[in-house]
Design a protein around this motif. Sequence first.
Motif, short mmCIF file in Angstrom:
data_model
loop_
_atom_site.label_atom_id
_atom_site.label_comp_id
_atom_site.label_asym_id
_atom_site.label_seq_id
_atom_site.Cartn_x
_atom_site.Cartn_y
_atom_site.Cartn_z
N ALA A 193 -7.20 9.55 2.49
CA ALA A 193 -8.39 8.90 2.62
C ALA A 193 -9.15 8.61 1.34
CB ALA A 193 -9.52 9.96 3.41
N ARG A 194 -9.00 9.54 0.38
CA ARG A 194 -9.38 9.67 -0.98
C ARG A 194 -8.92 8.40 -1.78
NH1 ARG A 194 -12.60 14.26 -2.05
NH2 ARG A 194 -11.68 15.98 -1.27
N THR A 195 -7.50 8.00 -1.58
CA THR A 195 -6.77 6.99 -2.39
C THR A 195 -6.59 5.92 -1.83
OG1 THR A 195 -4.72 7.88 -1.90
CG2 THR A 195 -5.51 9.11 -3.70
N GLY A 196 -6.85 6.00 -0.60
CA GLY A 196 -6.62 4.36 0.05
C GLY A 196 -5.49 4.00 0.38
N ALA A 197 -4.53 5.18 0.96
CA ALA A 197 -3.14 4.94 1.43
C ALA A 197 -3.07 4.86 3.08
CB ALA A 197 -2.27 6.14 1.10
N ILE A 198 -2.00 4.43 3.43
CA ILE A 198 -1.96 4.54 4.91
C ILE A 198 -1.41 5.80 5.16
CG2 ILE A 198 -0.66 3.32 6.78
CD1 ILE A 198 -0.36 0.68 5.35
N CYS A 199 -2.09 6.42 6.32
CA CYS A 199 -1.71 7.56 6.54
C CYS A 199 -0.96 7.68 7.80
CB CYS A 199 -2.87 8.58 6.59
SG CYS A 199 -2.45 10.34 7.06
N TYR A 200 0.22 8.00 8.06
CA TYR A 200 0.81 7.72 9.30
C TYR A 200 1.34 9.13 9.85
CZ TYR A 200 5.26 6.80 12.23
OH TYR A 200 6.03 6.63 13.11
N LEU A 201 0.97 9.70 10.95
CA LEU A 201 0.73 10.75 11.59
C LEU A 201 2.12 10.50 12.52
CD1 LEU A 201 -2.75 11.99 12.25
CD2 LEU A 201 -1.18 12.67 10.15
N ASP A 202 3.21 11.05 12.45
CA ASP A 202 4.43 10.77 13.21
C ASP A 202 4.62 11.82 14.41
OD1 ASP A 202 6.69 9.70 14.12
OD2 ASP A 202 8.21 10.40 12.40
N GLU A 203 4.74 11.33 15.67
CA GLU A 203 4.83 12.16 16.79
C GLU A 203 3.74 12.75 16.91
OE1 GLU A 203 6.86 11.50 19.07
OE2 GLU A 203 8.72 10.76 18.08
N VAL A 204 2.50 12.42 16.87
CA VAL A 204 1.16 13.07 16.83
C VAL A 204 0.83 14.08 18.05
CG1 VAL A 204 -0.41 11.34 18.11
CG2 VAL A 204 -1.08 12.68 16.12
N VAL A 205 1.50 13.79 19.19
CA VAL A 205 1.35 14.39 20.47
C VAL A 205 1.98 15.85 20.27
CG1 VAL A 205 1.00 12.76 22.16
CG2 VAL A 205 3.18 13.65 21.63
N LYS A 214 0.62 -1.08 -0.09
CA LYS A 214 0.13 0.01 0.09
C LYS A 214 0.78 1.23 0.20
CE LYS A 214 -3.86 -2.41 0.34
NZ LYS A 214 -3.92 -2.87 -0.99
N PRO A 215 0.37 2.28 -0.49
CA PRO A 215 1.05 3.52 -0.54
C PRO A 215 1.27 4.17 0.84
CG PRO A 215 -0.88 4.12 -1.67
CD PRO A 215 -0.90 2.34 -1.66
N LEU A 216 2.12 4.70 1.04
CA LEU A 216 2.34 5.41 2.74
C LEU A 216 2.36 6.84 2.55
CD1 LEU A 216 2.78 4.93 5.51
CD2 LEU A 216 5.24 4.74 5.42
N ILE A 217 1.68 7.65 3.29
CA ILE A 217 1.83 9.04 3.35
C ILE A 217 2.09 9.49 5.08
CG2 ILE A 217 0.43 11.32 3.24
CD1 ILE A 217 -1.31 10.23 1.20
N THR A 218 3.11 9.85 4.96
CA THR A 218 3.81 10.24 6.20
C THR A 218 3.71 11.69 6.46
OG1 THR A 218 5.19 8.55 6.24
CG2 THR A 218 5.63 10.03 7.85
N VAL A 219 3.18 12.09 7.61
CA VAL A 219 2.96 13.54 8.28
C VAL A 219 3.81 13.57 9.41
CG1 VAL A 219 1.74 15.54 8.91
CG2 VAL A 219 0.52 13.77 7.19
N ALA A 220 4.80 14.77 9.52
CA ALA A 220 5.40 14.75 10.70
C ALA A 220 4.93 15.83 11.23
CB ALA A 220 6.97 15.17 10.65
N CYS A 221 4.39 15.44 12.53
CA CYS A 221 3.50 16.65 13.34
C CYS A 221 4.25 17.60 14.16
CB CYS A 221 2.62 15.97 14.26
SG CYS A 221 1.59 14.87 13.53
N ASN A 222 3.89 18.95 14.28
CA ASN A 222 4.48 19.77 14.87
C ASN A 222 3.75 20.78 15.54
OD1 ASN A 222 4.37 22.26 13.19
ND2 ASN A 222 5.29 21.05 11.91
N GLU A 223 4.29 21.70 16.46
CA GLU A 223 3.22 22.43 17.33
C GLU A 223 2.41 23.36 16.53
OE1 GLU A 223 5.09 24.78 20.54
OE2 GLU A 223 4.34 22.99 21.71
N ASP A 224 3.05 23.88 15.46
CA ASP A 224 2.12 24.98 14.71
C ASP A 224 1.21 24.33 13.56
OD1 ASP A 224 3.28 27.04 16.03
OD2 ASP A 224 5.18 27.20 14.72
N MET A 225 1.14 22.93 13.64
CA MET A 225 0.51 22.37 12.86
C MET A 225 -1.06 22.61 12.98
SD MET A 225 0.91 18.71 11.36
CE MET A 225 -0.37 17.99 12.36
#
Lengths: 263, 758
Positions: free
Chosen positions: A92-104, A54-65
């Motif tokens: 969500a539209r394309t059916g990828a795995i969405c990975y929210l890194d360090e979500v806190v 599956k495709p993977l979409i990674t989002v590195a989270c930060n305070e200003d996000m």
Amino acid sequence: MSELITQEPLYLLQGQEVALYQAAYAARLPVMLKGPTGCGKSRFVEHMAWKLGKPLITVACNEDMTASDLVGRYLLDAQGSRWVDGPLTRAARTGAICYLDEVVEARQDTTVVIHALTDHRRALPIDKKGETVQAHPDFQLVISYNPGYQSLMKDLKPSTKQRFVAFEFDYPETAQEVAILQGETGIDTERARKLVQLAHSARNLKGHGLVEGVSTRLLVYAAQLMAQGVAPQAACRMALVRPITDDADIRQSLDHAIDALWG
Amino acid sequence: MTPAENTAPPDYPDVRWQTAWRELGCRLPGVQSVFEASVAQSLERLTEPQLHGLLGVGRRLGQLGRGADPVIAWLTHWPAVVDLIGAEVLDDVLALVQFLHKSPNSAAIAPLIGSLVTAARRLASTEGVRQYLSLLQAFTQQTTGSIHGRQQTQPSPGLLPLLAQAPRLLQQLSMAGLRRWVLHGARVHSQHPPQQVAYFSLQSPDSLAIFQRERHGTLLVDVQRQLGMTQQALWQSDLPLVPLTGDDAAMARMTPALQVDVLGLPDVLEDVNGVTGLGRYRLMLLHAMAHRHLSSTCIADNWSPAQRLAVEWFEDARIDRWLLARWPGLRSDMLTLLPPVQEGECDDRTHACLCHRLALWNRAVLDPAFAVKQPVLHDFVKRFEHALAEPGGGTRDMATLALSFVARTRCAGDVLPNVFFAGSLIDWRDDNRHLWLYIEDGDEEDTHSPRRRDAEPELHSLPPRLYPEWDHISQSERPDWVKVYEYLHPSGQASEIDRLTAQHSGLTRRLARVLDQLKPQGRQRLRRLEQGSELDLDLAQQAWIDWRSGHTPDERVQQHWRPHERDVSVQLVLDLSASLAERIPGTDQTVLQVSQAAVALLAWALDRLGDPLAIGGFHSNTRQDVRYMHLKGFEEAWGEEAKARLAAVSPAFSTRTGTALRHASLTLLQRRSPRKLLLLLTDGEPSDVDVSDPDYLTQDARQVVRQLQAQGVFVWCIQLHPAHEANVRSVFGEHYTLVKDLQQLPQTLAGLFLRLTR
């Protein structure tokens, strides 16, 4: 950001986690990965995305996000304004795995947007557009966070937490960590073993002045420096000690451990 | 006393002796025997002018009328001084002797001469000894007592104790450190003879504290935290490390001692052959910790002292080899510190050589470059290596090997009373007390159950905390100078406070309105962002028009809303000294009551705003008893309990401001708020009954304020008494408010706070 992973990312099995993750994916359950920095959480997700194809979409989270950074926003162009999907919407539209890194790291009001995606609705409402995106059958949400810096300010809301199944990660066992170092960098067993011994010394200081121990990732860096011909003492100081502490006493104790170890 | 004394001049066969005796020309009792004991050596080693100096000065000392002691001391010690640094300091010594002779301190002449040898040895230069002499002269001048400031009549109380301690002081302090220590004592205790004696005989805690600070070498207290880290990192243990202090200055070496719940290490270590004090501490620590993890206890009763000695050596060697295998980097330090014993150093016909044999064997197993030739020792080196290679070997195997070592190497000389110890002390090893278990501890009659401790008295306050104080004359801190006791303030009637605040109801209403405006509410709009949460329509329209008309549009057309935050921690410190009980002229209220009302209002306002506030009060009765009273903590709500405490405050004693600020800032500094505010409410200037220098406490307070400002604390003083404006300005700079009309204090305080934090 979203791509199919073609080459197998090196990942050494620590336990049942691969089979368990496959089961969670089969049921499309949202997954939470917990564990200290640099212990292999992101690598595990990459490995699983590769394994599942599956495709993977990674989002590195930060305070200003902001929520817009996840969902999307209007941009201007010659015709007027134009909507651009954020990474979460795209997954969500394309059916990828969405990975929210360090979500806190993201503010709590930001993370609330994932709620509707993580229960039976599997939908993402975009209020600015008045649209509700129904998630693709292949879509899955994965978040990771490090309970180490849990504080009042940086924790997930209980209502967010209880939407996920969780995997707890820790630094690998000695033999496995040695194998990882060798697999990643090709250094010899003797030196890999000493690096791991050093890492254990530093991890013992966690909570005694160190917020985080030496991660496997940093060990890999040290091994890579050594593979470049850097002397072991210098490589260890540079990769294992200087990044993790500004405290003179801790630095000197660890420097001493390095000198004592490499002789 | 020889019969010849005081009667006829002695008749020496050697003509040079005869001349020397005539030149000395002193018939005081006891001198002749000392002369006879030392003259041969003096004649041999001193040059002609030096000899004349020795005898001529001896003659003059005899004529001073201060008895035989100065002459005897001179004849005994001066030749050694000349040996070490030559005779160039002679004039300086004579000048000081002359000075003492003319002051009431003539009793110090002989001890002074006695201290010269150590001075010459440690300072090792004419210049150094000159400095030492001039320091003594300055000290004597400063401490010799006089009546009505005219003629000096009282001998300096500290001079004799100082000279008695001189060898120890010179051995452990540098000249600069010695000067600081001496001058500090002279200044602080100049008016108090018993305290002076205690200070200069190194008995009072202050004296020891400053002595400790000035010592050279690495102090354990300075590296304690780092050693703790090493221990935690390498052993995952946090055994407390305590300094072992030796009272005996001659005890140059102290052995580490490992016990069940504590590890004792020498309180100070100097560098040895390039191994730093810290390096030595680390080796000691690692060795002791390895013992703790690897060694098991042995029963001591069945073995002879020689056998126990051998077991300790073998076990220590095993531990060190284990350390080296694990941390090879320790080898260079270990080999540097290992005594360089050589075969054949000890003669087994005159000395007992067991220690020497063990030391040789030990060197052979630790130092790969050293080989031992004696076949029996060589054999044991091999057996030891063999035992190490066996998996699972422990203390027991070492003990077996050690017993066999004693049996195999025994020789006739081992019973001789002269024991050869040289080279048998290994710097980093501990005293191995943890290795032994004595079953037969003593006679049955003597054994008794350990003393039952009486129930600990309940603690009503925390144990005192020691703080330094700034000494502006020496520009250094006096370590551990002030004792602060922190109490939870007793409670009174909370309704008192409500009654006081009710008198200011007008102000309360006005404040409430201001506070509502100040309260963090709503959100702040951030415009002109490239990536915000939504489009800013005005800007978007503008950009679009620009675009359409062919101009370059501004890309920053987004906006974002950020919620307001307010994060400031406030520490309020109240001066509760006696002057607070004074009445305000023209009213029936005391300064205290107005202050209480003002504090109550401020606390109420902050509680409403949600800003954390802590309140503490202080007064002091000498440096031994500074009291800091806790009235309200940061996390405590402004409720009945805190109000009741504020209602009960009662003024007493004096104002040691600097110390109170030091103590109050401890918790403030730990707050995570980005902004920290410390408010001091006082009606006087820093003063205390045990301080005579009016500037001292002011300078101390100033130093604290500076330190706090450097650490990011905003310090502000509210001064209630206009007379102290100059003082408060010198301490706080422009950061103060002078309250001219005390009735207005509540307004002023609340207004000030709002102004400072808006």
